[in-house]
Design an enzyme around this catalytic site. Structure first.
Site, mmCIF file in Angstrom:
data_model
loop_
_atom_site.group_PDB
_atom_site.id
_atom_site.type_symbol
_atom_site.label_atom_id
_atom_site.label_comp_id
_atom_site.label_asym_id
_atom_site.label_seq_id
_atom_site.Cartn_x
_atom_site.Cartn_y
_atom_site.Cartn_z
ATOM 1 N N HIS A 142 0.461 -2.052 0.143
ATOM 2 C CA HIS A 142 0.338 0.246 -0.378
ATOM 3 C C HIS A 142 0.799 0.702 0.068
ATOM 4 O O HIS A 142 1.881 1.103 0.379
ATOM 5 C CB HIS A 142 -0.729 -0.259 1.762
ATOM 6 C CG HIS A 142 -2.196 0.970 2.087
ATOM 7 N ND1 HIS A 142 -1.738 2.621 1.251
ATOM 8 C CD2 HIS A 142 -3.293 0.925 0.333
ATOM 9 C CE1 HIS A 142 -2.542 3.477 1.538
ATOM 10 N NE2 HIS A 142 -3.825 2.025 1.737
ATOM 11 N N ASP A 219 3.658 -4.526 8.226
ATOM 12 C CA ASP A 219 1.931 -3.680 7.745
ATOM 13 C C ASP A 219 0.820 -5.293 7.868
ATOM 14 O O ASP A 219 0.252 -5.634 6.991
ATOM 15 C CB ASP A 219 1.890 -2.701 6.310
ATOM 16 C CG ASP A 219 0.403 -2.580 5.830
ATOM 17 O OD1 ASP A 219 -0.527 -2.756 6.869
ATOM 18 O OD2 ASP A 219 0.152 -1.738 5.327
ATOM 19 N N GLN A 222 -4.318 -5.339 6.877
ATOM 20 C CA GLN A 222 -5.134 -5.919 6.512
ATOM 21 C C GLN A 222 -5.113 -7.303 6.838
ATOM 22 O O GLN A 222 -5.749 -8.656 6.447
ATOM 23 C CB GLN A 222 -5.260 -6.491 4.600
ATOM 24 C CG GLN A 222 -5.481 -5.060 4.185
ATOM 25 C CD GLN A 222 -6.866 -4.677 4.453
ATOM 26 O OE1 GLN A 222 -7.891 -5.388 4.791
ATOM 27 N NE2 GLN A 222 -6.783 -3.353 3.612
ATOM 28 N N LYS A 245 -10.878 -0.590 10.257
ATOM 29 C CA LYS A 245 -10.501 -2.064 9.595
ATOM 30 C C LYS A 245 -11.149 -3.302 10.211
ATOM 31 O O LYS A 245 -11.284 -4.105 9.452
ATOM 32 C CB LYS A 245 -9.660 -2.052 8.643
ATOM 33 C CG LYS A 245 -9.221 -1.625 7.857
ATOM 34 C CD LYS A 245 -7.770 -1.270 6.872
ATOM 35 C CE LYS A 245 -7.179 -0.391 6.398
ATOM 36 N NZ LYS A 245 -8.060 -0.081 5.111
ATOM 37 N N CYS A 385 -4.918 2.641 -3.490
ATOM 38 C CA CYS A 385 -3.445 2.487 -3.437
ATOM 39 C C CYS A 385 -2.266 1.700 -3.080
ATOM 40 O O CYS A 385 -1.281 1.382 -2.410
ATOM 41 C CB CYS A 385 -3.793 3.340 -1.923
ATOM 42 S SG CYS A 385 -4.669 4.819 -1.498
#
Ligand code: PMP
Length: 427
Positions: A142, A219, A222, A245, A385
């Protein structure tokens, strides 16, 4: 006055022994239970990878904060401020439990994943990266795990290395090994791709990076919402994720960092709350995590993030993951029957999350999304993104459907039928 936020449970909590029932979970989410548009069907919300919906308990907890104990935290020598402070710090402990951090002090409240990664780049990065040093990230990142490293490289003269992807949308592990052989100072990669759904083998990749002497930034935007993320098991040095999220409010995210690293890092932002002593010439810093929480934080959002984590724990992260595996397997299966449909990323559910990027022949992804919207099926179209990833796939954009706890087979059927309608319109 005691305000208890510890007893929030899903109204429709099911037995942990049964598979998750998306339709039952949906009953907890007011946005998803509104009257459909005239003559239309209920909203099939398939854009949770961008931001999830919020269950009633989370909305209630945020309202309770503002109605009953809103006050600035720390240093307020009155009851409301003490209650707000206690809940804020209690939420930090819940966050630590959720990701199995060694202590709450390793969890810094930030706004989102983007801020968390920028914090590492600007604080750890400026202190530890110099001219010629190598920073490695991947082609599937991202933008928020690309741009902060580019900014740092511009400032310091560091070099950037990018791990290639395979045609199937997985990381090229041979290329990763080649880059590690150049002894990077830092390796940053996403646990789960927001565009392809690819689940990267984080534990092995982190071990390899450590063997090469690199510090690792994972990261988790997700992954943390969808599968069990245990920072001690993964052994990541830093983990970044966003509350919005994972059923929490917009405004609170987390930077996890190993305590010795956080202790050694200089502050990112300067101002109130992050200081020990200020004179006109010089300032000393508070201990972590306060050192990284300058100014008034999003107190209500941070507290409510803990409630969202309780809710997810109530559903059971293992069941959440199984549920998404079931939905993505079913969706990939059904989508194979649509002529002209290309699915990007891994072609089966192995190591794949509930994110499906696709293209329908030459139809522009935005047109696909717009027609799906007519059927009240909400998906996203664009580069998500991840422009370098789009370039590697030789596309400008994709249409993306993403699943979460409140989706079910009916949503998948609606998606596929609507895509079929697009195909008919453009035939
Ligand atoms: N990384 C990944 C993998 C993401 O999916 C996102 C959000 N789309 C981000 C980072 C950035 O998250 P935020 O906008 O909450 O900072």
């Amino acid at each position: 006055m005691a305000v208890d936020t510890s007893t929030h449970f899903a109204r429709t909590l099911q037995s942990q022994a049964d598979p998750l029932n998306g339709a039952l979970v949906r009953a907890d989410f007011p946005v998803l239970n509104q009257e459909p548009r005239a003559g239309g069907q209920r909203l099939a919300f398939l854009d949770s990878a961008a931001s999830s919906q919020k269950p009633q308990v989370v909305i209630d907890a945020l309202t309770a904060y503002y109605e009953r104990y809103n006050a600035n935290i720390h240093r307020g020598v009155y009851e409301l401020s003490e209650i707000a402070t206690a809940h804020y710090e209690e939420s930090r402990k819940r966050v630590a439990r959720f990701i199995n951090a060694r202590s709450a002090g390793e969890c810094v409240f930030v706004r989102n994943t983007t801020e968390a990664i920028n914090l590492v780049a600007q604080s750890w990065g400026r202190a530890n990266i110099g001219a010629g040093d190598l920073i490695v990230f991947t082609t599937m990142e991202h933008h928020s795990n690309i741009v902060p490293w580019q900014l740092l490289a511009e400032e310091t003269g560091a070099r950037l290395g990018h791990v290639r992807i395979t045609p199937e949308g997985r990381l090229d592990r041979d290329h990763y090994a080649e880059l590690l052989a150049q002894e990077p100072k830092l390796v940053a990669f996403t646990h789960v791709s927001n565009s392809l759904g690819t689940v990267n083998p984080a534990r092995q990749m982190i071990a390899q990076a450590h063997a090469a002497g690199a510090v690792t930034v994972l990261d988790g935007a997700q992954s943390v919402p969808h599968l069990t993320v245990d920072v001690q098991d993964l052994d990541c040095d830093f983990l970044a994720f966003s509350g919005h999220k994972m059923l929490g409010p917009m405004g609170a995210g987390i930077l996890y960092g190993k305590k010795p690293l956080l202790d050694a890092m200089p502050p990112f932002l300067g101002g109130g709350s992050m200081i020990r002593k200020v004179t006109l010439d010089r300032t000393t810093w508070a201990d972590v995590p306060a050192k990284f929480e300058a100014g008034t934080p999003a107190v209500g959002d941070a507290i409510t993030l803990g409630v969202a984590m309780d809710y997810l724990d109530g559903l059971g992260l293992d069941r959440v993951w199984q549920h998404e595996q079931d939905l993505v397997t079913y969706a990939l299966d059904r989508m194979r029957d649509v002529p002209g449909l290309t699915v990007y990323g891994p072609q089966d559910a192995t190591d794949r999350s509930g994110v499906i990027s696709f293209a329908l022949g030459e139809v522009h992804p935005h047109d696909v999304a717009a027609i799906l919207d007519e059927d009240n099926v909400a998906v996203r179209a664009g580069h998500h993104c991840t422009q370098p990833l789009m370039a590697a796939l030789y596309v400008i954009a994709t249409t993306r459907a993403s699943f979460y706890v409140y989706n079910d087979h009916d949503d998948v059927d609606r998606l596929v039928e609507s895509i079929q309608r697009v195909a008919d319109v453009f035939r």
